[in-house]
Design a protein around this motif. Structure first.
Motif, mmCIF file in Angstrom:
data_model
loop_
_atom_site.group_PDB
_atom_site.id
_atom_site.type_symbol
_atom_site.label_atom_id
_atom_site.label_comp_id
_atom_site.label_asym_id
_atom_site.label_seq_id
_atom_site.Cartn_x
_atom_site.Cartn_y
_atom_site.Cartn_z
ATOM 1 N N GLY A 1 0.803 -1.196 0.000
ATOM 2 C CA GLY A 1 0.000 0.000 0.000
ATOM 3 C C GLY A 1 0.841 1.254 0.000
ATOM 4 N N ASP A 2 0.469 2.202 0.833
ATOM 5 C CA ASP A 2 1.162 3.486 0.893
ATOM 6 C C ASP A 2 2.600 3.339 1.370
ATOM 7 O OD1 ASP A 2 -1.147 4.731 0.050
ATOM 8 O OD2 ASP A 2 -1.777 5.324 2.066
ATOM 9 N N ILE A 3 2.825 2.469 2.336
ATOM 10 C CA ILE A 3 4.180 2.283 2.858
ATOM 11 C C ILE A 3 5.084 1.756 1.750
ATOM 12 C CG2 ILE A 3 5.618 0.987 4.483
ATOM 13 C CD1 ILE A 3 3.270 1.064 6.459
ATOM 14 N N GLU A 4 4.581 0.789 0.991
ATOM 15 C CA GLU A 4 5.370 0.212 -0.100
ATOM 16 C C GLU A 4 5.733 1.275 -1.132
ATOM 17 O OE1 GLU A 4 5.027 -3.197 -3.581
ATOM 18 O OE2 GLU A 4 3.673 -3.288 -1.865
ATOM 19 N N GLU A 5 4.760 2.097 -1.506
ATOM 20 C CA GLU A 5 5.033 3.156 -2.497
ATOM 21 C C GLU A 5 6.032 4.173 -1.961
ATOM 22 O OE1 GLU A 5 4.201 3.166 -5.738
ATOM 23 O OE2 GLU A 5 3.436 1.178 -5.214
ATOM 24 N N ASP A 6 5.887 4.554 -0.702
ATOM 25 C CA ASP A 6 6.835 5.492 -0.096
ATOM 26 C C ASP A 6 8.229 4.878 -0.032
ATOM 27 O OD1 ASP A 6 4.903 7.434 0.204
ATOM 28 O OD2 ASP A 6 4.560 7.041 2.333
ATOM 29 N N LEU A 7 8.312 3.603 0.320
ATOM 30 C CA LEU A 7 9.606 2.935 0.393
ATOM 31 C C LEU A 7 10.279 2.918 -0.970
ATOM 32 C CD1 LEU A 7 11.828 1.393 1.830
ATOM 33 C CD2 LEU A 7 10.439 -0.688 1.610
ATOM 34 N N LYS A 8 9.523 2.587 -2.014
ATOM 35 C CA LYS A 8 10.091 2.588 -3.366
ATOM 36 C C LYS A 8 10.653 3.956 -3.719
ATOM 37 C CE LYS A 8 7.419 -1.057 -5.574
ATOM 38 N NZ LYS A 8 6.400 -1.392 -6.569
ATOM 39 N N GLU A 9 9.890 4.989 -3.434
ATOM 40 C CA GLU A 9 10.321 6.352 -3.735
ATOM 41 C C GLU A 9 11.629 6.683 -3.004
ATOM 42 O OE1 GLU A 9 8.569 10.732 -2.801
ATOM 43 O OE2 GLU A 9 7.132 9.268 -3.600
ATOM 44 N N ILE A 10 11.704 6.327 -1.731
ATOM 45 C CA ILE A 10 12.905 6.593 -0.934
ATOM 46 C C ILE A 10 14.101 5.823 -1.496
ATOM 47 C CG2 ILE A 10 13.976 6.289 1.339
ATOM 48 C CD1 ILE A 10 11.019 6.578 2.472
ATOM 49 N N LEU A 11 13.906 4.560 -1.810
ATOM 50 C CA LEU A 11 15.007 3.748 -2.327
ATOM 51 C C LEU A 11 15.536 4.295 -3.649
ATOM 52 C CD1 LEU A 11 13.722 0.155 -1.442
ATOM 53 C CD2 LEU A 11 15.428 1.523 -0.224
ATOM 54 N N TYR A 12 14.631 4.721 -4.529
ATOM 55 C CA TYR A 12 15.075 5.298 -5.800
ATOM 56 C C TYR A 12 15.790 6.629 -5.590
ATOM 57 C CZ TYR A 12 13.090 1.768 -8.863
ATOM 58 O OH TYR A 12 12.847 0.588 -9.531
ATOM 59 N N GLU A 13 15.350 7.422 -4.620
ATOM 60 C CA GLU A 13 16.030 8.678 -4.280
ATOM 61 C C GLU A 13 17.451 8.422 -3.809
ATOM 62 O OE1 GLU A 13 14.332 11.189 -1.166
ATOM 63 O OE2 GLU A 13 12.543 11.423 -2.404
ATOM 64 N N VAL A 14 17.601 7.503 -2.874
ATOM 65 C CA VAL A 14 18.925 7.170 -2.337
ATOM 66 C C VAL A 14 19.816 6.629 -3.451
ATOM 67 C CG1 VAL A 14 20.190 5.660 -0.738
ATOM 68 C CG2 VAL A 14 18.088 6.786 0.014
ATOM 69 N N ALA A 15 19.250 5.802 -4.311
ATOM 70 C CA ALA A 15 20.019 5.248 -5.425
ATOM 71 C C ALA A 15 20.542 6.369 -6.326
ATOM 72 C CB ALA A 15 19.160 4.270 -6.232
ATOM 73 N N LYS A 16 19.666 7.294 -6.673
ATOM 74 C CA LYS A 16 20.068 8.397 -7.552
ATOM 75 C C LYS A 16 21.183 9.228 -6.915
ATOM 76 C CE LYS A 16 18.174 12.252 -10.167
ATOM 77 N NZ LYS A 16 16.998 13.069 -10.451
ATOM 78 N N GLU A 17 21.041 9.528 -5.640
ATOM 79 C CA GLU A 17 22.044 10.328 -4.927
ATOM 80 C C GLU A 17 23.397 9.632 -4.858
ATOM 81 O OE1 GLU A 17 20.401 11.158 -1.079
ATOM 82 O OE2 GLU A 17 18.741 12.319 -1.937
ATOM 83 N N ASN A 18 23.395 8.302 -4.887
ATOM 84 C CA ASN A 18 24.633 7.538 -4.755
ATOM 85 C C ASN A 18 25.106 6.936 -6.078
ATOM 86 O OD1 ASN A 18 25.417 7.303 -1.722
ATOM 87 N ND2 ASN A 18 23.178 7.194 -1.799
ATOM 88 N N ASP A 19 24.523 7.395 -7.179
ATOM 89 C CA ASP A 19 24.897 6.920 -8.515
ATOM 90 C C ASP A 19 24.766 5.403 -8.630
ATOM 91 O OD1 ASP A 19 25.604 7.526 -11.122
ATOM 92 O OD2 ASP A 19 27.745 7.177 -10.756
ATOM 93 N N VAL A 20 23.617 4.900 -8.137
ATOM 94 C CA VAL A 20 23.294 3.480 -8.170
ATOM 95 C C VAL A 20 22.090 3.290 -9.083
ATOM 96 C CG1 VAL A 20 22.408 1.539 -6.792
ATOM 97 C CG2 VAL A 20 24.168 3.047 -5.844
ATOM 98 N N GLU A 21 22.143 2.277 -9.935
ATOM 99 C CA GLU A 21 21.000 1.950 -10.788
ATOM 100 C C GLU A 21 20.251 0.776 -10.178
ATOM 101 O OE1 GLU A 21 19.967 0.225 -15.245
ATOM 102 O OE2 GLU A 21 22.057 0.560 -14.686
ATOM 103 N N ILE A 22 18.963 0.979 -9.904
ATOM 104 C CA ILE A 22 18.128 -0.132 -9.439
ATOM 105 C C ILE A 22 17.554 -0.801 -10.677
ATOM 106 C CG2 ILE A 22 16.076 -0.814 -8.150
ATOM 107 C CD1 ILE A 22 16.572 1.523 -6.253
ATOM 108 N N LYS A 23 17.995 -2.022 -10.935
ATOM 109 C CA LYS A 23 17.556 -2.753 -12.123
ATOM 110 C C LYS A 23 16.270 -3.521 -11.864
ATOM 111 C CE LYS A 23 21.998 -3.128 -14.309
ATOM 112 N NZ LYS A 23 22.395 -3.727 -15.557
#
Length: 101
Positions: A1-23
């Motif tokens: 639900g909402d927690i899952e969507e928020d978690l995805k958003e956070i993980l993609y943010e952290v990935a972008k900031e650290n030059d990581v590609e989530i495949k």
């Protein structure tokens, strides 16, 4: 639900900031499967710490019910392996099919 969507958003943010590609990414009730690509000169434990630390802080602030769990949202453990003898496609399909198991 909402927690899952928020978690995805956070993980993609952290990935972008650290030059990581989530495949590939699949969020399960009690763990997360991530297939990532990053510069091997980066330290994996620091990346994991960034993913877990930011997501724990933000989610526990936004969803007080998560505070009633353990002292922290995540454990310190994680599993990591490299892709070599199997293809990236196999890993991505495995992760994508986790919710169907």
């Amino acid at each position: 639900g909402d927690i899952e969507e928020d978690l995805k958003e956070i993980l993609y943010e952290v990935a972008k900031e650290n030059d990581v590609e989530i495949k590939a990414l699949e969020i399960m009730p009690d763990h997360v499967h991530m297939f990532i690509s990053f510069d091997p000169r980066q330290h994996i434990h620091k990346l994991i710490q960034a993913f877990k630390g930011r997501s724990s802080r933000i989610l526990r602030e936004k969803y007080p019910s998560l505070k009633s769990r353990l002292p922290s949202l995540w454990t310190r453990s994680y599993f990591c392996c490299t892709v070599g003898h199997i293809s990236e496609e196999v890993v991505m399909k495995y992760i994508e099919n986790q919710k169907n198991v």
